[in-house]
Design a protein around this motif. Sequence first.
Motif, PDB file in Angstrom:
ATOM      1  N   ARG A  23       0.536 -65.301 -28.468  1.00  0.00           N
ATOM      2  CA  ARG A  23      -0.799 -65.204 -27.863  1.00  0.00           C
ATOM      3  C   ARG A  23      -1.716 -66.220 -28.532  1.00  0.00           C
ATOM      4  N   ILE A  24      -1.439 -67.476 -28.190  1.00  0.00           N
ATOM      5  CA  ILE A  24      -2.110 -68.631 -28.783  1.00  0.00           C
ATOM      6  C   ILE A  24      -2.400 -69.612 -27.665  1.00  0.00           C
ATOM      7  N   SER A  25      -3.526 -70.279 -27.738  1.00  0.00           N
ATOM      8  CA  SER A  25      -3.832 -71.314 -26.753  1.00  0.00           C
ATOM      9  C   SER A  25      -2.955 -72.541 -27.011  1.00  0.00           C
ATOM     10  N   GLY A  26      -2.289 -73.014 -25.954  1.00  0.00           N
ATOM     11  CA  GLY A  26      -1.499 -74.220 -26.066  1.00  0.00           C
ATOM     12  C   GLY A  26      -0.124 -73.981 -26.651  1.00  0.00           C
ATOM     13  N   PRO A  27       0.663 -75.050 -26.798  1.00  0.00           N
ATOM     14  CA  PRO A  27       2.032 -74.921 -27.320  1.00  0.00           C
ATOM     15  C   PRO A  27       2.038 -74.586 -28.813  1.00  0.00           C
ATOM     16  N   SER A  28       3.127 -73.981 -29.244  1.00  0.00           N
ATOM     17  CA  SER A  28       3.280 -73.628 -30.651  1.00  0.00           C
ATOM     18  C   SER A  28       4.740 -73.771 -31.038  1.00  0.00           C
ATOM     19  N   THR A  29       4.980 -73.933 -32.327  1.00  0.00           N
ATOM     20  CA  THR A  29       6.333 -74.037 -32.857  1.00  0.00           C
ATOM     21  C   THR A  29       6.606 -72.835 -33.752  1.00  0.00           C
ATOM     22  N   ALA A  30       7.621 -72.078 -33.389  1.00  0.00           N
ATOM     23  CA  ALA A  30       7.992 -70.888 -34.155  1.00  0.00           C
ATOM     24  C   ALA A  30       9.182 -71.215 -35.042  1.00  0.00           C
ATOM     25  N   THR A  31       9.087 -70.824 -36.302  1.00  0.00           N
ATOM     26  CA  THR A  31      10.195 -70.965 -37.232  1.00  0.00           C
ATOM     27  C   THR A  31      10.804 -69.592 -37.468  1.00  0.00           C
ATOM     28  N   VAL A  32      12.123 -69.501 -37.340  1.00  0.00           N
ATOM     29  CA  VAL A  32      12.852 -68.246 -37.516  1.00  0.00           C
ATOM     30  C   VAL A  32      13.505 -68.257 -38.887  1.00  0.00           C
ATOM     31  N   TRP A  33      13.297 -67.160 -39.638  1.00  0.00           N
ATOM     32  CA  TRP A  33      13.841 -67.032 -40.991  1.00  0.00           C
ATOM     33  C   TRP A  33      14.735 -65.808 -41.081  1.00  0.00           C
ATOM     34  N   HIS A  34      15.831 -65.951 -41.831  1.00  0.00           N
ATOM     35  CA  HIS A  34      16.697 -64.807 -42.113  1.00  0.00           C
ATOM     36  C   HIS A  34      16.908 -64.721 -43.611  1.00  0.00           C
ATOM     37  N   LEU A  35      16.359 -63.689 -44.229  1.00  0.00           N
ATOM     38  CA  LEU A  35      16.436 -63.487 -45.675  1.00  0.00           C
ATOM     39  C   LEU A  35      16.039 -64.748 -46.434  1.00  0.00           C
ATOM     40  N   GLY A  36      14.958 -65.360 -45.941  1.00  0.00           N
ATOM     41  CA  GLY A  36      14.406 -66.532 -46.598  1.00  0.00           C
ATOM     42  C   GLY A  36      15.018 -67.851 -46.217  1.00  0.00           C
ATOM     43  N   GLU A  37      16.060 -67.831 -45.392  1.00  0.00           N
ATOM     44  CA  GLU A  37      16.712 -69.064 -44.954  1.00  0.00           C
ATOM     45  C   GLU A  37      16.197 -69.450 -43.568  1.00  0.00           C
ATOM     46  N   ARG A  38      15.837 -70.722 -43.420  1.00  0.00           N
ATOM     47  CA  ARG A  38      15.396 -71.201 -42.115  1.00  0.00           C
ATOM     48  C   ARG A  38      16.578 -71.215 -41.147  1.00  0.00           C
ATOM     49  N   VAL A  39      16.411 -70.580 -39.981  1.00  0.00           N
ATOM     50  CA  VAL A  39      17.483 -70.487 -38.991  1.00  0.00           C
ATOM     51  C   VAL A  39      17.310 -71.540 -37.904  1.00  0.00           C
ATOM     52  N   ARG A  40      16.104 -71.624 -37.335  1.00  0.00           N
ATOM     53  CA  ARG A  40      15.841 -72.602 -36.281  1.00  0.00           C
ATOM     54  C   ARG A  40      14.356 -72.674 -36.015  1.00  0.00           C
ATOM     55  N   GLU A  41      13.968 -73.719 -35.275  1.00  0.00           N
ATOM     56  CA  GLU A  41      12.602 -73.850 -34.800  1.00  0.00           C
ATOM     57  C   GLU A  41      12.617 -73.971 -33.283  1.00  0.00           C
ATOM     58  N   VAL A  42      11.633 -73.365 -32.638  1.00  0.00           N
ATOM     59  CA  VAL A  42      11.522 -73.394 -31.178  1.00  0.00           C
ATOM     60  C   VAL A  42      10.077 -73.690 -30.827  1.00  0.00           C
ATOM     61  N   THR A  43       9.871 -74.646 -29.939  1.00  0.00           N
ATOM     62  CA  THR A  43       8.529 -75.011 -29.493  1.00  0.00           C
ATOM     63  C   THR A  43       8.346 -74.612 -28.037  1.00  0.00           C
ATOM     64  N   GLY A  44       7.188 -74.064 -27.730  1.00  0.00           N
ATOM     65  CA  GLY A  44       6.912 -73.678 -26.357  1.00  0.00           C
ATOM     66  C   GLY A  44       5.521 -73.100 -26.225  1.00  0.00           C
ATOM     67  N   THR A  45       5.237 -72.578 -25.054  1.00  0.00           N
ATOM     68  CA  THR A  45       3.943 -71.983 -24.754  1.00  0.00           C
ATOM     69  C   THR A  45       4.157 -70.582 -24.208  1.00  0.00           C
ATOM     70  N   GLY A  46       3.354 -69.654 -24.677  1.00  0.00           N
ATOM     71  CA  GLY A  46       3.446 -68.289 -24.144  1.00  0.00           C
ATOM     72  C   GLY A  46       4.618 -67.535 -24.733  1.00  0.00           C
ATOM     73  N   HIS A  47       5.639 -67.318 -23.925  1.00  0.00           N
ATOM     74  CA  HIS A  47       6.814 -66.575 -24.376  1.00  0.00           C
ATOM     75  C   HIS A  47       7.856 -67.558 -24.908  1.00  0.00           C
ATOM     76  N   LEU A  48       8.165 -67.441 -26.209  1.00  0.00           N
ATOM     77  CA  LEU A  48       9.088 -68.363 -26.867  1.00  0.00           C
ATOM     78  C   LEU A  48      10.479 -67.756 -26.893  1.00  0.00           C
ATOM     79  N   ASP A  49      11.434 -68.454 -26.288  1.00  0.00           N
ATOM     80  CA  ASP A  49      12.825 -68.009 -26.243  1.00  0.00           C
ATOM     81  C   ASP A  49      13.536 -68.523 -27.494  1.00  0.00           C
ATOM     82  N   LEU A  50      13.853 -67.611 -28.393  1.00  0.00           N
ATOM     83  CA  LEU A  50      14.493 -67.987 -29.660  1.00  0.00           C
ATOM     84  C   LEU A  50      16.007 -67.999 -29.565  1.00  0.00           C
ATOM     85  N   GLY A  51      16.553 -67.704 -28.386  1.00  0.00           N
ATOM     86  CA  GLY A  51      17.992 -67.678 -28.205  1.00  0.00           C
ATOM     87  C   GLY A  51      18.598 -66.392 -28.745  1.00  0.00           C
TER      88      GLY A  51
END
Length: 527
Positions: A23-51
């Motif tokens: 719920r942010i204006s414009g595109p955003s980049t989400a970083t996914v973490w698992h127990l402190g380890e970076r898993v992936r990054e996903v950029t999009g607008t609105g609903h971000l599909d992290l796979g």
Amino acid sequence: MTAELLPSRVRFAPDERVVVEARISGPSTATVWHLGERVREVTGTGHLDLGTLPPGGYGVEVVTAAGVLRTAVEVGDAGSLRYGFVASYSPGRDVGAVADNVRRLHLTGVQFYDWAYRHADLLGGGEEYDDALGQPVALGTVRELVESCHEVGAQSYGYAAVYAVGTAEWPSWQQLALLDPQGRPYALGDFLFLLDPAEPAWLAHFTKDLRQAVDEVGFDGFHLDQYGYPKRAVRPDGAVVDVAESFVTMIEQVRHALPEAQLVFNNVNDFPTWRTKHAPQDAVYIEVWAPHVTLNHLAAVVRRARGDKPVVIAAYQHVYDSAPADQSDLATAFTMATLFSHGATHLLAGEADRILVDPYYVRNHPAAESTLALLKRWYDFLVEHVELLMPNELADVTGSYTSTYNDDCDVTYPDTPVTDTATPGGVWRRVVQSGNRVVVHLINLTGQRDTVWDAARETPGDTGPGQLRVRRTGSGLPRVRVADPDRSARLVDVPVRIDGDHAVAELPAPHVWQLVLVDHVPAKETI
């Protein structure tokens, strides 16, 4: 609109695509973490599909100009029931804010408190009615709330008292009364009378009512309530009733009648958890009262309850009615730290923005902004680290690993004692084995006069940095990571050095609760 991240569901299947609403204006980049380890990054607008993601808990972060937004997602089921509540069913109420809060706090189950017409006649009031205490109920609203839970992956539990009958229905059931030593029926106040919950005629009626509620309202299951008394009683026919055994029979018969339903029975003040925890229900739920008044009492209740089912503790924070929000929030934080670190969840939050301060859920408390922020941080933390906190196979190894005799894993501070139990002025330490990992829980009770869980708390004192000393396996160094729901939401590495047969890690000072994860890295050669 407040900027935030909300998972589309409270829990995701391993083969299900994980989606987070930004719920942010414009595109955003989400970083996914698992127990402190970076898993992936996903950029999009609105609903971000992290796979799709493997089973476990994950943190999700988006960096904005105003700061970092966070949420968490659980993939698979690590064995917890994150329980919430609703208690208002007026005609035409907006259910959207409730659904948002269910997502925000990752609530996998929602108790529908006092939705029914009468305790012994659940659906006898038609489509709109006043409940037994005069609260308006529209079944259309109840159904909308049930559907809103289903849309986000949460399950709905209709409240049902297992042995209570109102004054209008009592003449039909009084021959099954549970009588006190004066020959009077046990009662709740002056409007509910108690009967033998295992009596076949009552069970036939009760299970028929429950089946009708599933069919007509859509509940996934039921919250089966009692009041904690009597333990033993006599019926009018002279039969002596062991109420604990009657509760077990009742649960077994409800399971037989509704094999697909989710069932949660209320063990009021731990009665009779020792019998019902083995009954065919889906969680062990305990509502605590005196004498269970300290953090140590909460821990002991959870330890007794743990087994092959999730454990939920209803610990109502009455303190919000008498103390400022900041001191009450600290009381809630210490309660959650105790429960989460011992493998239980906390029934406290519900509706769109309410918390429980009273066993009559209609008397809930509007949460301050600080309380809402606390709950979001801590529930996110619980979900992100769920695989380190909730699985039934976790083993408490504090007595086997700590202190000078064992010398396998312990923590010290320059001027603050480390204790095995919740002690004012100390850091309460608990060590848990999680597969090949060790998890150390540190709860900072410096600055506290006592350990009563439902009392105003002072800001924890500064312990200064801590030192973790852990015996090495082979010649390698373990990896040590630290997280804190208020200071460092995801696990971060801390420096580790060799000290003979041990490794020493420098820990930041804890606020309320610090989680330390020790991974023993296999050595390439042995000593």
